[in-house]
Design a protein around this motif. Structure first.
Motif, PDB file in Angstrom:
ATOM      1  N   ILE A   1       0.873  -1.172   0.000  1.00 21.42           N
ATOM      2  CA  ILE A   1       0.000   0.000   0.000  1.00 21.42           C
ATOM      3  C   ILE A   1       0.902   1.211   0.000  1.00 21.42           C
ATOM      4  CG2 ILE A   1      -0.254  -0.049   2.531  1.00 21.42           C
ATOM      5  CD1 ILE A   1      -3.147   1.043   1.956  1.00 21.42           C
ATOM      6  N   GLU A   2       0.592   2.141  -0.900  1.00 18.79           N
ATOM      7  CA  GLU A   2       1.388   3.364  -1.041  1.00 18.79           C
ATOM      8  C   GLU A   2       2.887   3.040  -1.004  1.00 18.79           C
ATOM      9  OE1 GLU A   2      -0.216   5.786   2.054  1.00 18.79           O
ATOM     10  OE2 GLU A   2      -2.172   5.838   1.062  1.00 18.79           O
TER      11      GLU A   2
ATOM     12  N   SER B   1      -4.475  -7.371  10.048  1.00 18.57           N
ATOM     13  CA  SER B   1      -5.684  -6.700   9.536  1.00 18.57           C
ATOM     14  C   SER B   1      -5.596  -6.538   8.028  1.00 18.57           C
ATOM     15  CB  SER B   1      -5.864  -5.329  10.199  1.00 18.57           C
ATOM     16  OG  SER B   1      -6.170  -5.496  11.562  1.00 18.57           O
TER      17      SER B   1
ATOM     18  N   GLU C   1      -9.567  -9.307  15.952  1.00 17.54           N
ATOM     19  CA  GLU C   1      -9.514  -8.801  17.330  1.00 17.54           C
ATOM     20  C   GLU C   1     -10.898  -8.531  17.894  1.00 17.54           C
ATOM     21  OE1 GLU C   1      -6.611  -5.983  18.495  1.00 17.54           O
ATOM     22  OE2 GLU C   1      -5.210  -6.575  16.916  1.00 17.54           O
TER      23      GLU C   1
ATOM     24  N   ASN D   1       2.033  -6.321  16.712  1.00 24.05           N
ATOM     25  CA  ASN D   1       1.355  -5.178  16.105  1.00 24.05           C
ATOM     26  C   ASN D   1       2.055  -4.797  14.803  1.00 24.05           C
ATOM     27  OD1 ASN D   1       1.115  -3.923  19.404  1.00 24.05           O
ATOM     28  ND2 ASN D   1      -0.588  -4.618  18.171  1.00 24.05           N
TER      29      ASN D   1
ATOM     30  N   GLN E   1     -12.046  -5.063  13.030  1.00 25.41           N
ATOM     31  CA  GLN E   1     -11.366  -4.637  14.260  1.00 25.41           C
ATOM     32  C   GLN E   1     -11.974  -3.311  14.736  1.00 25.41           C
ATOM     33  OE1 GLN E   1      -7.065  -4.428  13.932  1.00 25.41           O
ATOM     34  NE2 GLN E   1      -6.804  -3.761  16.047  1.00 25.41           N
TER      35      GLN E   1
ATOM     36  N   GLY F   1       0.681  -7.200   9.902  1.00 26.62           N
ATOM     37  CA  GLY F   1      -0.108  -7.310   8.676  1.00 26.62           C
ATOM     38  C   GLY F   1      -1.355  -8.155   8.802  1.00 26.62           C
TER      39      GLY F   1
ATOM     40  N   HIS G   1      -4.693 -11.215  19.997  1.00 23.15           N
ATOM     41  CA  HIS G   1      -3.414 -11.047  20.698  1.00 23.15           C
ATOM     42  C   HIS G   1      -3.372 -11.889  21.961  1.00 23.15           C
ATOM     43  CE1 HIS G   1      -1.646  -7.950  18.244  1.00 23.15           C
ATOM     44  NE2 HIS G   1      -2.756  -7.241  18.281  1.00 23.15           N
TER      45      HIS G   1
HETATM   46  N1  LIG Z   1      -3.188   2.845   4.392  1.00 26.52           N
HETATM   47  C1  LIG Z   1      -1.964   2.568   4.845  1.00 26.52           C
HETATM   48  N2  LIG Z   1      -0.920   3.337   4.506  1.00 26.52           N
HETATM   49  C2  LIG Z   1       0.316   3.065   4.967  1.00 26.52           C
HETATM   50  N3  LIG Z   1       0.594   2.050   5.784  1.00 26.52           N
HETATM   51  C3  LIG Z   1      -0.407   1.243   6.142  1.00 26.52           C
HETATM   52  C4  LIG Z   1      -1.729   1.443   5.699  1.00 26.52           C
HETATM   53  N4  LIG Z   1      -2.506   0.480   6.226  1.00 26.52           N
HETATM   54  C5  LIG Z   1      -1.707  -0.288   6.977  1.00 26.52           C
HETATM   55  N5  LIG Z   1      -0.451   0.177   6.932  1.00 26.52           N
HETATM   56  C6  LIG Z   1       0.712  -0.393   7.653  1.00 26.52           C
HETATM   57  O1  LIG Z   1       0.762  -1.749   7.398  1.00 26.52           O
HETATM   58  C7  LIG Z   1       1.287  -2.443   8.529  1.00 26.52           C
HETATM   59  C8  LIG Z   1       0.358  -3.572   8.879  1.00 26.52           C
HETATM   60  O2  LIG Z   1      -0.848  -3.054   9.426  1.00 26.52           O
HETATM   61  P1  LIG Z   1      -2.000  -3.990   9.965  1.00 26.52           P
HETATM   62  O3  LIG Z   1      -3.116  -3.122  10.402  1.00 26.52           O
HETATM   63  O4  LIG Z   1      -2.293  -5.026   8.955  1.00 26.52           O
HETATM   64  O5  LIG Z   1      -1.312  -4.668  11.228  1.00 26.52           O
HETATM   65  P2  LIG Z   1      -1.895  -5.650  12.312  1.00 26.52           P
HETATM   66  O6  LIG Z   1      -1.066  -6.868  12.260  1.00 26.52           O
HETATM   67  O7  LIG Z   1      -3.342  -5.820  12.129  1.00 26.52           O
HETATM   68  O8  LIG Z   1      -1.601  -4.839  13.657  1.00 26.52           O
HETATM   69  P3  LIG Z   1      -2.426  -4.751  15.035  1.00 26.52           P
HETATM   70  O9  LIG Z   1      -2.051  -5.965  15.798  1.00 26.52           O
HETATM   71  O10 LIG Z   1      -1.881  -3.535  15.697  1.00 26.52           O
HETATM   72  O11 LIG Z   1      -3.869  -4.662  14.707  1.00 26.52           O
HETATM   73  C9  LIG Z   1       1.431  -1.397   9.621  1.00 26.52           C
HETATM   74  O12 LIG Z   1       2.782  -0.997   9.690  1.00 26.52           O
HETATM   75  C10 LIG Z   1       0.578  -0.250   9.138  1.00 26.52           C
HETATM   76  O13 LIG Z   1       1.056   0.989   9.591  1.00 26.52           O
END
Ligand SMILES: Nc1ncnc2c1ncn2[C@@H]1O[C@H](COP(=O)(O)OP(=O)(O)OP(=O)(O)O)[C@@H](O)[C@H]1O
Ligand SMILES: [Mg+2]
Lengths: 250, 490
Positions: free
Chosen positions: A11-12, A41, A171, A36, A85, A39, A203
């Motif tokens: 993404i981006e 979510s 979550e 956290n 979430q 990835g 978690h």
């Molecule tokens: N729209 C976005 N732009 C830039 N980075 C993003 C975007 N969406 C997610 N990220 C990044 O992607 C990575 C994974 O995010 P994600 O939400 O999938 O993590 P997670 O495993 O669900 O974490 P958590 O346990 O905190 O919920 C993170 O570093 C987040 O900042």
């Protein structure tokens, strides 16, 4: 049932999933744990079809269907459900109205008749009672002003009513008090069936005492780095992710 | 709300071409010569068999209009209108005055049938069209072609007829009230209307009578290059009540067409008028070609104590909308209400709102406006709330919400507040929101298509106003809103 092969997503220009492989079988409850930002979510969004995520490589096959070629609503009709979430608020739209529109949209997509209003109300009332959701809440605009725990319960209510075959819980346990955790878990367990699979992102081992998983996967830096049985969750609880943390892939 | 599903079905059933009333009727027409002159006005007046005072009134308005300039303060832009390139009168041949529906040109009857407007009393009474007992006045270009339930209404003492007929049959009543709310020189378009108005409805409810059914007028512009200048006058005498609904459609044409109406409402002591509009004039195509210029003056006068006037409008059509249904709260304890949904899509421009003029003591007003902008449209709410020196205890509550769909459209709120009485309490709330991508994704994840999700969220947004409409019209309006927004997402 669900097969993910070598999934690479960014993404981006930021790479989030790095060649992720995952298989979930019919009737299975698979848990995903991981630090956290690893990835989790993102994976759930990509399965459900959220825009903005660029899939660079890999495939996601659900019951022989290539999900990556389908719109989010088509994936929903094919059986994918994501308990968010952070559930979204829909101002002005009563929860009841939303539920009916969603149920009928999916029924239509599957070539089934629309529900009659009495039938609909009967189903909602029965499901809401099991989750101890008061009727007043169903008349309020969806998720608007709901507490964190109420929103999560509303997600499970939708899951119960839509009867999906592949359920992702992102979550769902966070924000729930002790009683709500039990109620929600019972709700999920009641939906367990040989034809339905669950991907439970959490978690905390605590949830997995209530919803006992068949498999536990550890996710780190956009990949599944370890897979085991339910005892793996206990091990993680004791030792943390130190053994699995990778430096971010270049 | 059970209508949501119907909305969805409706949206599904439409193809690319979303304006479904764009067909044209083939019927032989009689027209005045093109352009505007004293002769044309004399022609119109003679066609209508008007008394001398009416012609004099028109000619006076015309002279004044020649000295006026078109207003330019609204947030709309359009090419200059050539007022001499318009037909001011067009009527189906063999008209006016068909005695019964059997005498009405079958093509015209078919038109109203296609529009879903019930003109056949017998069928309605026989239950072929259950529950829709609505008296209808159908105006086709410049003339009224049919008015239903006249006799039943007459039994209750209610007068409901084309205004051209009322001028002949009830000259004293018309003369007493016509132009008493919107004066001849009120504004450029109202003055033009006074000079050239062709038809419209006249309603009189006698003292103490509750009108036994909904009254409605359906306006249809059919003929090319023809303006529609209708005039409506509604008088609710002491202690009476009436609910009135206006609907309008027009064929698709590449050129713009002018619609400049004047509506005057008068509520005497303890009387109540509910006036609802579902405006669905042709909005033009995606590039902004064609469509109706809707320049309308609507005003209600709460002339008596404890009187109530409610304007409810659902605006989905027209290339340009310039419209401010207003209330003059003259009687003590009188109340004015304005509920509006204005939807704009494509290249549409809407500048609409209301004026609440508090003159009497303890007068109250309420404004609820919901603007929805999609495509490349511009949607402006413009509203005035004022309290006169003597308006002790005046109260107003205003709530203006705007919803943006996509990021090429604009929504604007322009409130004017003037208070010359220290006891006046005016409250104003305004919000602007957008349907977020996350909300869309959430809805889609539950199985709703983009269109269904938009319809659902928009229905939620406009709910407060839809509830003000008579039930069956609310359902229609809801469908219409969805259709208007078709193709606005993605
Ligand atoms: N729209 C976005 N732009 C830039 N980075 C993003 C975007 N969406 C997610 N990220 C990044 O992607 C990575 C994974 O995010 P994600 O939400 O999938 O993590 P997670 O495993 O669900 O974490 P958590 O346990 O905190 O919920 C993170 O570093 C987040 O900042
Ligand atoms: Mg997460």
């Amino acid at each position: 049932m669900l097969e993910i092969k070598n999934l690479v997503v960014q993404i981006e220009d930021k790479r989030i999933l790095n060649g992720l492989n995952l298989t979930v079988n019919k009737g299975e409850i698979a848990a995903i744990m991981g630090p956290n930002g690893s990835g989790k979510s993102t994976l759930s969004y990509v399965i459900a079809g959220k825009e903005d995520y660029e899939v660079l490589d890999g495939e996601i096959i659900l019951d022989g269907q290539n999900l990556l070629e389908m719109e989010p609503d088509q994936r929903a009709a094919a059986g994918v459900f994501l308990a968010f979430q952070y559930p979204l608020e829909i101002p002005g739209v009563a929860s009841m109205t939303f539920l009916k529109a969603a149920m009928n949209a999916q029924r239509k997509a599957r070539g089934q008749d629309e529900l009659t209003t009495p039938d609909f109300i009967k189903r909602v009332n029965a499901a809401a009672a099991k989750l101890e959701i008061p009727k007043d809440m169903l008349k309020r605009a969806l998720n608007v002003g709901f507490s964190g725990g109420e929103k999560k319960r509303m997600e499970i209510l939708q899951m119960a009513l839509l009867e999906p075959t592949f359920c992702i819980l992102d979550e769902t346990d966070s924000g729930l008090d002790i009683d709500a955790l039990r109620i929600v878990s019972e709700g999920v367990n009641a939906l367990r069936s040989p034809d339905r699979a669950f991907l439970v992102i959490t978690h905390y081992q605590r949830l997995l005492n209530h919803i006992v998983p068949d498999t536990v996967h550890v996710m780190s830096a956009g990949r599944i780095v370890k897979t085991g049985g339910k005892e793996l969750a206990l091990e993680l609880e004791a030792n943390g992710y130190a053994d699995y943390r990778e430096t971010e892939a270049a | 709300m059970p209508a949501v599903q119907e909305t969805i079905d409706q949206v599904r059933s439409i193809d690319v071409d979303q304006y479904k009333y764009g067909f044209e009727t083939e019927v032989e027409m009689e027209k005045a010569p093109k352009g505007l002159s004293e002769d044309v006005i004399r022609f119109i007046s003679a066609k209508k068999g008007e008394p001398e005072w009416m012609l004099a009134w028109r000619l006076d308005a015309y002279k004044r209009w020649l000295t006026m300039t078109e207003p330019n303060w609204a947030r709309v832009s359009y090419d200059k209108i050539d007022y001499n390139d318009i037909y001011y009168y067009a009527a189906p041949k063999n008209n006016p005055a068909p005695k019964s529906l059997d005498e009405v040109d079958p093509e015209i009857l078919k038109t109203y049938e296609k529009l879903g407007i019930p003109l056949r009393e017998q069928e309605i009474l026989a239950g072929v069209e259950p529950s829709r007992r609505v008296a209808v006045d159908a105006v086709f270009d410049s003339v009224s072609v049919a008015t239903t339930f006249k006799e039943e209404l007459a039994k209750a003492g209610v007068i409901f007829m084309p205004i051209s007929e009322a001028i002949r049959e009830y000259p004293d009543l018309v003369r007493q009230y016509l132009g008493s709310v919107v004066p001849v020189t009120d504004n450029f378009f109202a003055t033009l209307n006074t000079a050239v108005f062709t038809d419209g409805s006249f309603v009189y409810i006698p003292p103490g009578v509750r009108c036994p059914m909904e009254l409605s007028t359906y306006f249809r512009i059919n003929e090319k290059n023809t303006g529609q200048f209708e005039r409506t006058l509604i008088i609710a005498d002491k202690g009476s009540y009436v609910s009135y609904l206006e609907g309008c459609t027009a064929p698709k044409r590449d050129e713009n067409q002018l619609h400049a109406a004047v509506v005057e409402l008068i509520a005497l002591d303890d009387a109540e008028i509910k006036y609802s509009t579902v405006q669905n004039w042709y909005p033009g195509d995606a590039e902004g070609r064609g469509g109706i210029y809707n320049f309308v003056t609507k005003r209600g006068d709460c002339r008596g104590k404890n009187s109530v006037i409610t304007w409810t409008q659902v605006e989905t059509g027209s290339a340009i909308t310039w419209k401010y249904p207003s209330c003059i709260l003259r009687g003590d304890n009188s109340r004015g209400e304005f509920y509006s949904i204005a939807v704009s899509n494509g290249m549409q421009q809407v500048d609409s709102g209301t004026k609440m003029i508090h003159l009497g003591k303890n007068t109250t007003s309420r404004i609820i406006s919901k603007g929805i902008a999609a495509g490349k449209s511009e949607n402006t709410y413009r509203g005035l709330v004022s309290a006169h020196r003597k308006a002790t205890g005046a109260r107003n509550f205003t709530n203006c919400d705007s919803l943006l769909i996509g990021n090429q459209c604009g929504a604007h709120t322009v409130p004017y507040i003037e208070s010359k009485n220290a006891s006046a309490v005016f409250e104003h709330e305004a919000t602007t929101s957008k349907i977020s991508e996350d909300q869309m994704f959430y809805c889609q994840q539950r199985g709703l298509s983009e269109e269904e999700a938009t319809a659902l969220i928009v229905n939620g947004f406009v709910k407060d106003v839809l509830q003000q409409l008579p039930m069956e019209f609310a359902v229609e309006a809801q469908k219409l809103i969805s259709i208007s927004l078709e193709g606005s997402v993605g």
